[in-house]
Scaffold this motif. Structure first.
Motif, PDB file in Angstrom:
ATOM      1  N   SER A 107      -3.912  -0.313   7.431  1.00 39.29           N
ATOM      2  CA  SER A 107      -3.399   0.850   6.708  1.00 39.29           C
ATOM      3  C   SER A 107      -3.917   2.178   7.253  1.00 39.29           C
ATOM      4  CB  SER A 107      -3.707   0.710   5.216  1.00 39.29           C
ATOM      5  OG  SER A 107      -2.925  -0.362   4.718  1.00 39.29           O
TER       6      SER A 107
ATOM      7  N   HIS B 111      -4.963   4.960  -0.087  1.00 38.67           N
ATOM      8  CA  HIS B 111      -3.889   3.951  -0.057  1.00 38.67           C
ATOM      9  C   HIS B 111      -3.196   3.810  -1.402  1.00 38.67           C
ATOM     10  CE1 HIS B 111      -5.703   3.081   3.721  1.00 38.67           C
ATOM     11  NE2 HIS B 111      -6.846   2.849   3.116  1.00 38.67           N
TER      12      HIS B 111
ATOM     13  N   CYS C  59      -5.189  -3.780   5.181  1.00 34.24           N
ATOM     14  CA  CYS C  59      -5.575  -2.459   4.655  1.00 34.24           C
ATOM     15  C   CYS C  59      -6.672  -1.838   5.526  1.00 34.24           C
ATOM     16  CB  CYS C  59      -5.982  -2.529   3.189  1.00 34.24           C
ATOM     17  SG  CYS C  59      -5.913  -0.906   2.424  1.00 34.24           S
TER      18      CYS C  59
ATOM     19  N   ASP D  51       0.832  -1.211   0.000  1.00 35.88           N
ATOM     20  CA  ASP D  51       0.000   0.000   0.000  1.00 35.88           C
ATOM     21  C   ASP D  51       0.875   1.274   0.000  1.00 35.88           C
ATOM     22  OD1 ASP D  51      -2.472  -1.310  -0.149  1.00 35.88           O
ATOM     23  OD2 ASP D  51      -2.495  -1.669   2.008  1.00 35.88           O
TER      24      ASP D  51
END
Ligand code: FEO
Length: 392
Positions: free
Chosen positions: A219, A82, A162, A50
């Motif tokens: 993330s 991202h 993520c 990412d």
């Protein structure tokens, strides 16, 4: 901030956005956020997992200043917070390949104009060896978009999910340290971003049971060195039955609806029901979304404006409909002057909420004894329904 080591040859190289206060031009971010990017260096290949929001590309590029080679850029998710710095990373590393699901490739090509020959598309369960570091990819559609995937680093037992398990929380702690603060931020994040995808998340949580996970590295927000903390929280948010709670978003223009709200809240409390009351003239909608995670019932309080609900109430109803909380019961209370279609209009705005509509209470002008009695009946009905369902 310097790169932060998670394990040998695995580093966090993200950007902390202390000042951001709105996401998607909609979601309040009272605590800022972070965009976490990770560098994984094997003995043969190097992967970047990412990137960061385009507003902070320079932060990521500064980290990469001394990194001579990147072979793979892993795009778990195509949303720009991202993926937004991918074009600059691919430009700096002309031989790097962008790794994504087939749907991820389509979205990244459409959103960022990444050329076709830069992609490697991977199937569900496929692996990529970096030399002593093996990345395993799990397709995870609808966590948050249809193209999302999770990446697992086998040797170090790190999950890079993520958005899943993330929190909008700017923080210098690499790992979740203040669990109360992180729980609150993660719940807010779940409510605003993940709640509509409860069914998909439940399925993926089951799938993750077969993985040995030592660290979860999302993330957004801090990492988790105790994965059970956030995984158990998610299990509760997606699977537990709703609680004996009424969420009451309302607006009052001249005091009549306010009086009705106050009366109903008292009556509900007398019946043993917990109430979370939100005046939408002042509230943070993230707080409302969080309350909807657990509530069994929502009662909307609105005055009538030009025969319909107050526009702020319509906005909240539309939002609740989009977030799909697991409400079982809904009702409407409020006042009007000469006529009202507020109930019909509001119930028409929430087709996604498969909740039973309990008899609304609308009063002409300032509430009379009849209206207060009807509110008492509504409170009794709600309490009875909650008891019948055994909501804790
Ligand atoms: Fe953090 Fe769906 O992006």
């Amino acid at each position: 901030m310097k790169a932060r080591q998670i394990k040998q040859n695995v580093h966090w190289i993200g950007a902390i956005d202390w000042d951001r206060r709105l996401f998607d031009a909609l979601i309040p971010l009272p605590d800022g956020t972070s965009y976490n990017s990770y560098l994984v260096q094997g003995s043969q290949k190097v992967a970047l997992i990412d990137t960061v929001d385009p507003t902070m590309t320079e932060v990521l590029m500064a980290y990469l200043g001394n990194v001579e080679v990147i072979d793979y850029v892993i795009a778990n998710h195509a949303e720009q917070d991202h993926a937004g710095s991918i074009p600059q990373v691919l430009e700096k590393y002309p031989d790097a390949k962008l790794v994504a699901t087939p749907k991820g490739r389509d979205l990244l090509a459409a959103l960022l104009l990444v050329p076709e020959d830069r992609f490697i598309t991977i199937s569900d369960g496929e692996t990529l060896s970096l030399g002593g570091k093996t990345l395993e990819f799990t397709h995870a559609p609808w966590v948050h978009w249809p193209e999302t995937m999770l990446t697992y680093l086998r040797e170090d037992k790190i999950l890079f999910p993520c958005d899943l398990f993330g929190s909008h929380l700017a923080n210098t702690a690499l790992y979740a340290a203040d669990e109360g603060q992180v729980y609150e931020a993660a719940k807010r994040y779940f409510a605003e971003i993940m709640m509509p995808f409860r069914t998909s998340i439940e399925k993926h949580l089951e799938k993750l049971n077969s993985y040995k996970i030592d660290i979860i590295a999302p993330s957004h927000g801090p990492l988790y060195s105790k994965p059970s903390f956030i995984m158990e929280a998610y299990r509760s948010w997606v699977s537990d039955p709703p609680k004996n709670i009424v969420v009451l978003p309302y607006i009052s223009m001249h005091g009549s609806t306010q009086k009705m709200v106050e009366h109903l809240v008292d009556a509900l409390v007398d019946e043993g029901v917990t109430v979370k009351q939100f005046n939408l003239a002042a509230t943070d909608i993230g707080k409302l979304a969080m309350a909807l995670v657990d509530a069994a019932t929502m009662v909307i309080g609105t005055p009538t404006v030009l025969i319909g609900p107050h526009p702020n109430i319509a906005h909240a109803a539309f939002l609740a409909n989009a977030l799909r909380p697991r409400l079982e019961f809904i009702s409407v209370i409020g006042s009007y002057g000469w006529g009202s279609k507020a109930v019909e209009q509001l119930t028409g705005m929430i087709p996604n909420l498969k909740a039973e509509v309990l008899t609304p209470v609308l009063g002409k002008g300032f509430p009379t004894e009849d209206v207060f009695k009807a509110l008492d009946n509504l409170a009794s009905t709600i309490a009875k329904k909650h008891k019948e369902h055994g909501f804790p």
